[in-house]
Scaffold this motif. Structure first.
Motif, PDB file in Angstrom:
ATOM      1  N   ALA A 130       0.835  -1.209   0.000  1.00 49.99           N
ATOM      2  CA  ALA A 130       0.000   0.000   0.000  1.00 49.99           C
ATOM      3  C   ALA A 130       0.867   1.256   0.000  1.00 49.99           C
ATOM      4  O   ALA A 130       0.585   2.222  -0.719  1.00 49.99           O
ATOM      5  N   LEU A 131       1.925   1.262   0.798  1.00 48.88           N
ATOM      6  CA  LEU A 131       2.837   2.417   0.828  1.00 48.88           C
ATOM      7  C   LEU A 131       3.533   2.599  -0.522  1.00 48.88           C
ATOM      8  O   LEU A 131       3.733   3.722  -0.991  1.00 48.88           O
ATOM      9  N   GLN A 132       3.903   1.491  -1.151  1.00 49.13           N
ATOM     10  CA  GLN A 132       4.546   1.565  -2.468  1.00 49.13           C
ATOM     11  C   GLN A 132       3.586   2.155  -3.504  1.00 49.13           C
ATOM     12  O   GLN A 132       3.983   2.953  -4.347  1.00 49.13           O
ATOM     13  N   THR A 133       2.306   1.771  -3.408  1.00 50.60           N
ATOM     14  CA  THR A 133       1.298   2.337  -4.315  1.00 50.60           C
ATOM     15  C   THR A 133       1.181   3.839  -4.105  1.00 50.60           C
ATOM     16  O   THR A 133       1.101   4.611  -5.069  1.00 50.60           O
ATOM     17  N   ARG A 134       1.196   4.285  -2.839  1.00 50.67           N
ATOM     18  CA  ARG A 134       1.070   5.725  -2.578  1.00 50.67           C
ATOM     19  C   ARG A 134       2.300   6.478  -3.089  1.00 50.67           C
ATOM     20  O   ARG A 134       2.178   7.592  -3.601  1.00 50.67           O
ATOM     21  N   PHE A 135       3.474   5.847  -2.968  1.00 57.39           N
ATOM     22  CA  PHE A 135       4.668   6.485  -3.523  1.00 57.39           C
ATOM     23  C   PHE A 135       4.530   6.662  -5.035  1.00 57.39           C
ATOM     24  O   PHE A 135       4.858   7.713  -5.584  1.00 57.39           O
ATOM     25  N   GLU A 136       4.048   5.614  -5.708  1.00 59.65           N
ATOM     26  CA  GLU A 136       3.903   5.671  -7.167  1.00 59.65           C
ATOM     27  C   GLU A 136       2.910   6.742  -7.585  1.00 59.65           C
ATOM     28  O   GLU A 136       3.013   7.311  -8.677  1.00 59.65           O
ATOM     29  N   GLN A 137       1.940   7.044  -6.716  1.00 62.66           N
ATOM     30  CA  GLN A 137       0.940   8.064  -7.046  1.00 62.66           C
ATOM     31  C   GLN A 137       1.412   9.466  -6.690  1.00 62.66           C
ATOM     32  O   GLN A 137       1.131  10.421  -7.401  1.00 62.66           O
ATOM     33  N   ARG A 138       2.137   9.614  -5.571  1.00 62.50           N
ATOM     34  CA  ARG A 138       2.451  10.955  -5.070  1.00 62.50           C
ATOM     35  C   ARG A 138       3.940  11.272  -5.041  1.00 62.50           C
ATOM     36  O   ARG A 138       4.313  12.438  -4.913  1.00 62.50           O
ATOM     37  N   GLY A 139       4.783  10.240  -5.102  1.00 58.50           N
ATOM     38  CA  GLY A 139       6.212  10.484  -5.206  1.00 58.50           C
ATOM     39  C   GLY A 139       6.929  10.826  -3.926  1.00 58.50           C
ATOM     40  O   GLY A 139       8.064  11.330  -3.971  1.00 58.50           O
ATOM     41  N   ASP A 140       6.332  10.571  -2.784  1.00 55.45           N
ATOM     42  CA  ASP A 140       6.996  10.849  -1.509  1.00 55.45           C
ATOM     43  C   ASP A 140       7.966   9.715  -1.189  1.00 55.45           C
ATOM     44  O   ASP A 140       7.557   8.586  -0.896  1.00 55.45           O
ATOM     45  N   GLY A 141       9.265  10.007  -1.220  1.00 54.75           N
ATOM     46  CA  GLY A 141      10.275   8.987  -1.006  1.00 54.75           C
ATOM     47  C   GLY A 141      10.186   8.306   0.337  1.00 54.75           C
ATOM     48  O   GLY A 141      10.632   7.150   0.489  1.00 54.75           O
ATOM     49  N   LYS A 142       9.607   8.990   1.362  1.00 52.84           N
ATOM     50  CA  LYS A 142       9.475   8.378   2.685  1.00 52.84           C
ATOM     51  C   LYS A 142       8.576   7.141   2.615  1.00 52.84           C
ATOM     52  O   LYS A 142       8.831   6.147   3.303  1.00 52.84           O
ATOM     53  N   ASP A 143       7.522   7.227   1.793  1.00 51.72           N
ATOM     54  CA  ASP A 143       6.639   6.063   1.630  1.00 51.72           C
ATOM     55  C   ASP A 143       7.398   4.873   1.060  1.00 51.72           C
ATOM     56  O   ASP A 143       7.230   3.730   1.505  1.00 51.72           O
ATOM     57  N   LEU A 144       8.237   5.132   0.064  1.00 58.40           N
ATOM     58  CA  LEU A 144       8.986   4.040  -0.562  1.00 58.40           C
ATOM     59  C   LEU A 144      10.012   3.463   0.409  1.00 58.40           C
ATOM     60  O   LEU A 144      10.171   2.237   0.497  1.00 58.40           O
ATOM     61  N   ASP A 145      10.709   4.320   1.133  1.00 54.53           N
ATOM     62  CA  ASP A 145      11.684   3.833   2.116  1.00 54.53           C
ATOM     63  C   ASP A 145      11.001   2.953   3.163  1.00 54.53           C
ATOM     64  O   ASP A 145      11.525   1.903   3.556  1.00 54.53           O
ATOM     65  N   GLU A 146       9.817   3.409   3.638  1.00 48.81           N
ATOM     66  CA  GLU A 146       9.091   2.648   4.648  1.00 48.81           C
ATOM     67  C   GLU A 146       8.607   1.315   4.069  1.00 48.81           C
ATOM     68  O   GLU A 146       8.642   0.279   4.747  1.00 48.81           O
ATOM     69  N   ALA A 147       8.163   1.340   2.794  1.00 51.23           N
ATOM     70  CA  ALA A 147       7.715   0.105   2.143  1.00 51.23           C
ATOM     71  C   ALA A 147       8.855  -0.904   2.066  1.00 51.23           C
ATOM     72  O   ALA A 147       8.677  -2.097   2.342  1.00 51.23           O
ATOM     73  N   ILE A 148      10.048  -0.422   1.688  1.00 52.69           N
ATOM     74  CA  ILE A 148      11.217  -1.312   1.595  1.00 52.69           C
ATOM     75  C   ILE A 148      11.551  -1.902   2.961  1.00 52.69           C
ATOM     76  O   ILE A 148      11.851  -3.098   3.090  1.00 52.69           O
ATOM     77  N   GLU A 149      11.473  -1.062   4.000  1.00 50.51           N
ATOM     78  CA  GLU A 149      11.748  -1.544   5.356  1.00 50.51           C
ATOM     79  C   GLU A 149      10.778  -2.662   5.752  1.00 50.51           C
ATOM     80  O   GLU A 149      11.183  -3.690   6.316  1.00 50.51           O
ATOM     81  N   HIS A 150       9.501  -2.470   5.434  1.00 51.46           N
ATOM     82  CA  HIS A 150       8.504  -3.495   5.771  1.00 51.46           C
ATOM     83  C   HIS A 150       8.710  -4.765   4.939  1.00 51.46           C
ATOM     84  O   HIS A 150       8.540  -5.881   5.453  1.00 51.46           O
TER      85      HIS A 150
END
Length: 754
Positions: free
Chosen positions: A125-145
């Motif tokens: 879900a966080l990765q999807t939000r990153f792809e939509q909005r581009g906030d790198g924090k979402d992608l970093d958190e997704a990778i951590e999970h």
């Protein structure tokens, strides 16, 4: 005190009744919601999805903090909201879904059996939000999970491979955003680990899972093309072994990657060497796979895409954009960019490195080439954004390839280890697929029998006839049966052979008995190395000149010390001079501007200049097909040779006709038949619309008789028309039968092109 412990502590019946009623209602709401979501997935009615979400929310309210099913309800509601996001695109649904996934994760602490699943759901879900909005924090958190989920699903876990691929995909996205090579390295390692693990666990894993992991690994192939190609070939092998439908995807991906891999190689010779690392039957096996899955259109597309790759690369760098400029002069800068970069790449592709070139120089040249190629690819991508150019330089679709049959049917013969087939491509009607009653092994035996016979100084008539009879019965006759319902007798047809079929004179197949059928008595046959080559020959414009320039080049006694790949002295050709003199008499002078080059004047440089300056060509000399180095195949001149590489470098893009009165000019190499590397094909691919060549060695006197009979027929109306060359050759060899010229010596002459 929480609800359930209060029940256990007090044992009050009223609370117990309420708990049972609440549990029943929450379960009913949950079940109804799941059923509605399933119906939505079946029928697509958004009202079902909205109602499902409403019921999931109701169930969640009945499962407060401490309820054992609360985390399940949170996940169910979050998943339904993500589904609605995909349909309607409302970002609020995604935010709410992430909030619920976070709540579910909070309720599955360390040691909980569902924690890995919750981590994975939240990460996605966080990765999807990153792809939509581009906030790198979402992608970093997704990778951590994803990383934490992978730790909870070690090797042997049923979801281990999926977790590897999920983390690999997230790291690849971060690499594309931030350019950190470490992310890409780890992504590649994880992806290939998923493939290896899935194959290792094959006995206890579902076949579908194994194919899924191969497909995911192939998505990373652009980062390391060679490694990606190796992975795809393993995917093909496993999929074919288990008759899995994903084999077609594997072939398609492999051909796509191979095209990119070859294009990144700096010269024609390097490209040929690079291609030897991959199976020579890749394209025919891909086409066979498509046919076995019932997709004839895709079979033709794959065959066209995967054969003659080096010719395709050369054509890309010589593509004209005059059409774009004439339609939109404002694109002049873009057109010039493409032309300039293409010219630089074409120049590099033509110049091979020599043994004297240092490794440092080679690496510098390769870096420069790849940099030019990156710029060229960017320009091509920009051109594809323009109206009417969306498929610019992409592999042609069947609808485009079908145009090759505008003047007559094209019979594609496919020889694969999986099946031997014929595809009759018609101009308007759907293609006709025929499964041939012959195996690759049987075909190989026919080719070996034919080849051994031709190695004798005087090839045996009986062996030739035996091969032609078998070829007729097992291959040609079924095609002819279909052709009779499509075109009339004596119509022109084209053959596009692949693999071992390229070694046989298809046009001479027949029953060879009194009153029996012969292909040569039914149709006028031509050949084409590819459908695209035929299309380009028909659409290619001739130079706008009032004169027809015709050059006849003859060399009877070449200097074999510099022209031959062996120490054997080539015998003198006694008919060359009179052949060229008689051609001059037969041509419709004065409408033709005729030039003759013979003897000591027929040098390599002079011959090359004549090749460029004249649109009509006749060459009489020794020809040599060099199997080990096919681009060294050549026509022997007084002081050197005109090689296939010389022809590639020559500007013959608007030539009309060439007759190669020499040995082995359309022979090709049996070890790599689908590369179509021979002199006649080179002339056709580089721009000559109509070419006549030979499939094996020809005697000097026979060549003279065929040439004379051809030009008498070709010039009988006192005009020159390259589209009449096939019919003129057909009539000429038929006439020579009456003069006692052996059949196997007449059969070697073939027409290629329009």
């Amino acid at each position: 005190m929480p609800f359930r412990p209060r029940l256990e502590h007090q044992g009050i019946g009223k609370d117990l009744d309420e708990a049972i009623d609440t549990t029943k209602r929450s379960s009913s709401l949950n079940n109804l919601a799941n059923a509605l979501k399933t119906r939505f997935e079946q029928r697509g009615d958004g009202k079902d999805l909205d109602e499902a979400i409403e019921h999931h929310q109701g169930a969640l309210q009945l499962r407060p903090e401490g309820h054992p099913q609360r985390s399940s309800s949170l996940n169910n509601l979050a998943n339904a909201l993500q589904t609605r996001l995909e349909q309607q695109g409302d970002g609020k649904d995604l935010d709410e879904a992430i909030e619920h996934h976070q709540g579910a994760l909070h309720l599955t602490p360390e040691g909980h059996p569902q924690r890995s699943s919750s981590l994975n759901n939240l990460a996605n879900a966080l990765q999807t939000r990153f792809e939509q909005r581009g906030d790198g924090k979402d992608l970093d958190e997704a990778i951590e999970h994803h990383q934490n989920a992978l730790q909870l699903m070690p090797e042997g876990h049923p979801q281990h491979c999926y977790s590897l691929n999920n983390l690999a995909g997230a790291l690849q996205i971060r690499f594309e955003q931030q350019g950190d090579g470490k992310d890409l390295d780890v992504a590649l390692q994880l992806s290939y680990a998923a493939v290896e693990q899935s194959v290792t666990d094959f006995s206890r894993k579902n076949l579908q899972d194994v194919m899924y992991h191969y497909k995911k690994a192939a998505e990373f192939a652009h980062a390391n093309l060679f490694q990606g190609l190796e992975c795809c070939q393993t995917w093909i092998r496993v999929a074919e072994q288990h008759h899995h439908i994903s084999a077609l995807d594997a072939y398609t991906k492999t051909l796509h990657l191979l095209d990119h891999h070859i294009s990144a190689t700096t010269s024609v010779l390097s490209q040929h060497h690079t291609q030897k690392h991959f199976p020579p039957d890749l394209a025919v096996n891909a086409a066979s796979c498509a046919l076995r899955q019932g997709d004839t259109y895709h079979a033709v597309e794959l065959l066209e895409q995967g054969r003659a790759l080096h010719w395709t690369q050369i054509a890309h760098f010589r593509t004209s954009l005059d059409h774009l400029y004439s339609e939109d002069p404002s694109k002049e800068v873009l057109v010039k960019q493409f032309q300039n970069l293409s010219a630089l790449l074409n120049r590099r592709a033509e110049v091979p490195c020599t043994d004297d070139t240092s490794r440092i120089e080679v690496e510098a040249m390769e870096r420069h080439y790849r940099n030019l190629l990156r710029q060229w690819n960017k320009v091509v991508e920009e051109i594809r954004t323009l109206k009417g150019f969306s498929r610019f330089l992409l592999p042609p679709l069947f609808a485009d390839l079908q145009q090759a049959a505008c003047m007559g049917p094209i019979n594609v013969l496919l020889a694969s280890k999986f099946s031997c087939d014929a595809i009759i491509v018609l101009h308007v009607q759907p293609p006709i697929h025929l499964q041939l009653n012959i195996t690759l092994e049987e075909l190989n035996n026919l080719v070996s029998q034919h080849h051994k016979n031709n190695q004798h100084p005087e090839p045996g008539y009986k062996v030739f006839v035996e091969v032609m009879r078998k070829l007729w019965k097992r291959v040609i006759f079924p095609v002819v049966q279909q052709l009779k319902g499509c075109v009339g007798k004596h119509s022109r047809i084209w053959w596009c052979p692949t693999s071992l079929f390229t070694a046989l004179p298809l046009h001479y197949a027949g029953e060879y008995k009194h009153g029996g059928q012969m292909l040569s008595k039914l149709f006028v046959s031509s050949y084409t190395p590819s459908l695209s080559a035929l299309i380009k020959a028909r659409t290619r414009n001739a130079k706008m000149t009032q004169e027809i320039t015709f050059a006849a080049i003859g060399q009877a006694t070449p200097d074999t010390s510099v022209t031959s790949v062996t120490s054997v002295k080539a015998p003198a050709l006694h008919y060359i001079d009179c052949e060229l003199d008689d051609i001059e008499k037969l041509l419709p002078i004065p409408s033709v501007m005729f030039t003759k080059l013979m003897g000591s004047e027929a040098t390599r440089d002079q011959a090359l200049q004549m090749l460029v300056d004249n649109q009509w060509l006749h060459l009489s000399c020794h020809g040599v097909q060099v199997a080990e180095k096919p681009f060294d195949s050549h026509l022997a001149m007084a002081d050197g040779s005109v090689s296939l590489l010389d022809i590639i470098n020559a500007n013959i893009s608007s030539h009309e006709f060439a007759f190669l009165s020499a040995c082995e000019t359309a022979m090709g190499d049996l070890s790599t038949p689908d590369e179509v590397i021979h002199l006649a094909a080179g002339l056709q691919f580089m721009g000559v619309k109509s070419v006549i060549g030979t499939l094996w060695c020809v005697h000097d006197d026979v060549a003279y008789k065929v040439v004379m009979a051809f030009y008498k027929e070709f010039c009988k109306n006192r005009t020159l028309d390259c589209t009449m060359a096939a019919r003129a050759l057909h009539e000429a060899v038929a006439t020579l039968a009456k003069d006692g010229v052996p059949m196997q010596e007449r059969a070697m002459f073939v027409h290629i092109g329009i």
